[in-house]
Design an enzyme around this catalytic site. Structure first.
Site, PDB file in Angstrom:
ATOM      1  N   ASP A 290      44.479  41.588  38.742  1.00  0.00           N
ATOM      2  CA  ASP A 290      43.719  40.537  37.883  1.00  0.00           C
ATOM      3  C   ASP A 290      43.940  39.235  38.225  1.00  0.00           C
ATOM      4  O   ASP A 290      44.993  38.868  38.878  1.00  0.00           O
ATOM      5  CB  ASP A 290      44.034  40.550  36.532  1.00  0.00           C
ATOM      6  CG  ASP A 290      43.127  41.801  35.552  1.00  0.00           C
ATOM      7  OD1 ASP A 290      42.152  42.445  36.253  1.00  0.00           O
ATOM      8  OD2 ASP A 290      43.448  42.021  34.312  1.00  0.00           O
TER       9      ASP A 290
ATOM     10  N   LYS B 208      36.995  40.857  42.854  1.00  0.00           N
ATOM     11  CA  LYS B 208      36.147  40.959  44.256  1.00  0.00           C
ATOM     12  C   LYS B 208      35.747  42.324  44.567  1.00  0.00           C
ATOM     13  O   LYS B 208      35.332  42.485  45.499  1.00  0.00           O
ATOM     14  CB  LYS B 208      36.773  40.154  45.168  1.00  0.00           C
ATOM     15  CG  LYS B 208      37.159  38.528  44.981  1.00  0.00           C
ATOM     16  CD  LYS B 208      37.820  38.113  46.164  1.00  0.00           C
ATOM     17  CE  LYS B 208      38.170  36.414  45.941  1.00  0.00           C
ATOM     18  NZ  LYS B 208      38.811  35.847  47.016  1.00  0.00           N
TER      19      LYS B 208
END
Length: 406
Positions: free
Chosen positions: A196, A218
């Site tokens: 994270d 991403k």
């Protein structure tokens, strides 16, 4: 002293006779390991410490309440001599030698046929250290190795396949030193880490080059929602035989969506280990000098997500009830909505002059604290340019300092 090194070996003593002479402090330290090894322990001593006596009463050892007598070592595989009687020790040691029984002496290591190493255990690994006549050095080396295995600084990955598995690891509030020992060890054993944005990023720099680090923010989502894409990534890498760590900020189950990931893994038939983390709800206020409870000031604290505005129909929070509480309120993910939240609390009865502290990037070198009241916190946060991640603390505990003792 002998010029030869001791030959290290692991004794499998389960069900085998071990005789211990003496029941003082030395025996008290040595007996638990012998019990854990499953040895058939005969203890010979006229008296014993309270702890050793409790072991005998629990049936973990058989205790003959008398001094050593020749012939006591009949049928023994291993002998431990710990009495403070040098003459009896020498006689007993001679019997062990004559019977070809390995014998440890606490009073005279050089006269013994065996030495007890300094031992420690971590996740199925037993560490045993011998340094001859320097037991303190043995213990120091033992401690360093065991600690390294436990916190992951000594990398010792398993090389035998254990099947697909995923660990949901709470990384803590941001300071890499605040991850748990188990979490750090699992990171050191990982093949893939899905991290994270709010996880302790410095820990990722310590990973070996072969470890694949995936930024959860991403992951290409395609037609999937973000959380579903993360779940799929965990499942796919685990099914490929990789050891996967999902590194999350704080605790996986405190506004971390960890249960959603655990449920997805369970549906896919993949074992999941949950490693709790230190939640920012208590650690960040503490790092800023704010106790969430304090004697005579607050006997409760409530942790609330502030990512949904109080007037939003999807909000699950009873703000009116929270306003009536006298204790501490800790808000996570509330920077954007703090003005509306403060106004709602005041509207439902919380005093407008209630102290408020907003701690940005707590426990990290960038930590800063902004103080206000419920009446001013919305404007103050905007004026100071406070950005997430930040923890908001509301209540009289905010006004305390280390000099306050009630």
């Amino acid at each position: 002293m002998s010029e030869h090194f001791a030959y290290p070996v692991g004794l499998r003593l389960s069900g085998r006779r071990v005789v211990v002479l003496g029941a003082g402090q030395v025996a008290q330290r040595r007996l638990p390991a012998l019990i854990a090894a499953g040895a058939d322990i005969l203890l010979i001593s006229p008296s014993a410490t309270a702890s050793v006596e409790a072991m005998a009463e629990a049936g973990e050892v058989r205790w003959k309440r008398r001094r050593y007598q020749e012939g006591d070592f009949e049928g023994a595989w291993y002998v431990l001599i710990t009495t403070d009687d040098p003459e009896a020790n020498a006689t007993a040691s001679a019997e062990a030698e004559a019977r070809r029984i390995w014998c440890v002496r606490s009073d005279d290591a050089e006269a013994a046929s065996a030495w007890t190493p300094a031992t420690g255990r971590s996740e199925g690994v037993t560490v045993a250290v011998l340094t001859g006549q320097d037991p303190r050095r043995s213990a120091a080396v033992r401690d360093a190795v065991v600690e390294g295995l436990r916190d992951g600084t000594l990398a010792a990955p398993r090389h035998r396949s254990r099947g697909p598995r995923v660990a949901l690891v709470g990384g803590g509030p941001g300071d890499p030193d605040l991850i748990t020992v188990r979490g750090r060890r699992l990171l050191a054993e990982a093949d893939v880490v899905v991290a994270d944005r709010l996880g302790p990023r410095d820990l990722l720099d310590e990973l070996p080059p072969h470890v694949e680090v995936i930024d959860a923010a991403k992951i290409p989502y395609g037609r999937f929602m973000a959380q579903e894409a993360i779940n799929n990534a965990l499942i796919e890498h685990a099914k490929a035989g990789k050891s996967v760590v999902r590194l999350k900020g704080g605790d996986p189950f405190v506004f971390g969506r960890g249960m959603e990931e655990a449920e997805a893994l369970a549906e896919a038939g993949i074992p999941c280990t949950v490693v709790p983390g230190i939640s920012s709800s208590i650690s960040v206020p503490g790092a800023a000098g704010i106790p969430v409870t304090h004697r005579g000031v607050a006997h409760e604290f409530t942790v609330v997500s502030g990512h949904v505005a109080p007037d939003d129909p999807s909000s699950l929070v009873d703000w009116a009830a929270l306003a009536r509480l006298r204790g501490t309120l800790v808000l996570l993910m509330a920077v954007e909505k703090i003005g509306a939240i403060a106004a709602t609390l005041v509207a439902h009865g919380r005093a407008a002059d209630t102290p408020v502290a907003v701690v940005q990037e707590g426990t990290t070198p960038a930590q800063r604290r902004v103080d206000a009241t419920l009446a001013t916190v919305g404007e103050k946060v905007a004026a100071e340019g406070v950005r997430p991640p930040a923890v908001v603390v509301i209540g009289d505990v905010v006004a305390l300092s280390p000099r306050d003792h009630r």
